[in-house]
Write a protein that holds these residues in place. Structure first.
Motif, PDB file in Angstrom:
ATOM      1  N   GLN A   1       0.849  -1.182   0.000  1.00  0.00           N
ATOM      2  CA  GLN A   1       0.000   0.000   0.000  1.00  0.00           C
ATOM      3  C   GLN A   1       0.889   1.237   0.000  1.00  0.00           C
ATOM      4  OE1 GLN A   1      -2.386  -0.249   3.568  1.00  0.00           O
ATOM      5  NE2 GLN A   1      -4.176  -0.868   2.402  1.00  0.00           N
ATOM      6  N   GLU A   2       0.386   2.321  -0.546  1.00  0.00           N
ATOM      7  CA  GLU A   2       1.128   3.573  -0.506  1.00  0.00           C
ATOM      8  C   GLU A   2       1.081   4.154   0.900  1.00  0.00           C
ATOM      9  OE1 GLU A   2      -0.576   6.097  -3.448  1.00  0.00           O
ATOM     10  OE2 GLU A   2       0.377   5.019  -5.089  1.00  0.00           O
ATOM     11  N   GLY A   3       2.146   4.835   1.244  1.00  0.00           N
ATOM     12  CA  GLY A   3       2.184   5.539   2.520  1.00  0.00           C
ATOM     13  C   GLY A   3       2.760   4.698   3.636  1.00  0.00           C
ATOM     14  N   PHE A   4       2.979   5.384   4.735  1.00  0.00           N
ATOM     15  CA  PHE A   4       3.533   4.745   5.928  1.00  0.00           C
ATOM     16  C   PHE A   4       3.000   5.505   7.130  1.00  0.00           C
ATOM     17  CE2 PHE A   4       7.160   4.796   9.017  1.00  0.00           C
ATOM     18  CZ  PHE A   4       6.982   3.513   9.478  1.00  0.00           C
ATOM     19  N   HIS A   5       2.196   4.857   7.921  1.00  0.00           N
ATOM     20  CA  HIS A   5       1.582   5.492   9.077  1.00  0.00           C
ATOM     21  C   HIS A   5       1.840   4.638  10.308  1.00  0.00           C
ATOM     22  CE1 HIS A   5      -0.360   8.024   6.135  1.00  0.00           C
ATOM     23  NE2 HIS A   5      -0.751   6.940   5.516  1.00  0.00           N
ATOM     24  N   PRO A   6       2.992   4.832  10.949  1.00  0.00           N
ATOM     25  CA  PRO A   6       3.335   3.993  12.099  1.00  0.00           C
ATOM     26  C   PRO A   6       2.390   4.223  13.271  1.00  0.00           C
ATOM     27  CG  PRO A   6       4.856   5.816  11.934  1.00  0.00           C
ATOM     28  CD  PRO A   6       3.978   5.876  10.716  1.00  0.00           C
ATOM     29  N   GLN A   7       2.143   3.157  13.989  1.00  0.00           N
ATOM     30  CA  GLN A   7       1.291   3.235  15.172  1.00  0.00           C
ATOM     31  C   GLN A   7       1.905   2.341  16.233  1.00  0.00           C
ATOM     32  OE1 GLN A   7      -2.775   2.171  14.448  1.00  0.00           O
ATOM     33  NE2 GLN A   7      -3.421   2.634  16.520  1.00  0.00           N
TER      34      GLN A   7
ATOM     35  N   LYS B   1      -4.004  -6.362  15.465  1.00  0.00           N
ATOM     36  CA  LYS B   1      -3.291  -6.022  14.227  1.00  0.00           C
ATOM     37  C   LYS B   1      -2.929  -7.273  13.444  1.00  0.00           C
ATOM     38  CE  LYS B   1      -3.599  -1.749  15.091  1.00  0.00           C
ATOM     39  NZ  LYS B   1      -4.666  -1.018  14.442  1.00  0.00           N
TER      40      LYS B   1
END
Length: 64
Positions: A45-51, A62
């Motif tokens: 997937q595009e992007g990177f949203h760390p959590q 998760k």
């Protein structure tokens, strides 16, 4: 993260092509974003949203 995604995608796609796993390659091509004209497949997937994973319950969520 960009280098990781690039390296792993290239490795996985090369392996799939070598082993002629066309059903998965067809899916990667079908679901590729339309604006990605220079690529045949899209694995990540595009992007990177760390959590942050704060506890075991969240980790299990998760993983599912």
């Amino acid at each position: 993260m960009r280098n990781f995604k690039s390296f792993t995608a290239r490795s996985i796609i090369d392996l799939l092509e070598k082993n002629q796993v066309t059903n998965i390659l067809d899916q990667l091509a079908f679901y590729k974003k339309l604006h990605k004209k220079d690529q045949k497949y899209q694995l990540w997937q595009e992007g990177f949203h760390p959590q942050a994973i704060l506890d075991e319950a969240m980790l299990l969520q998760k993983l599912e």
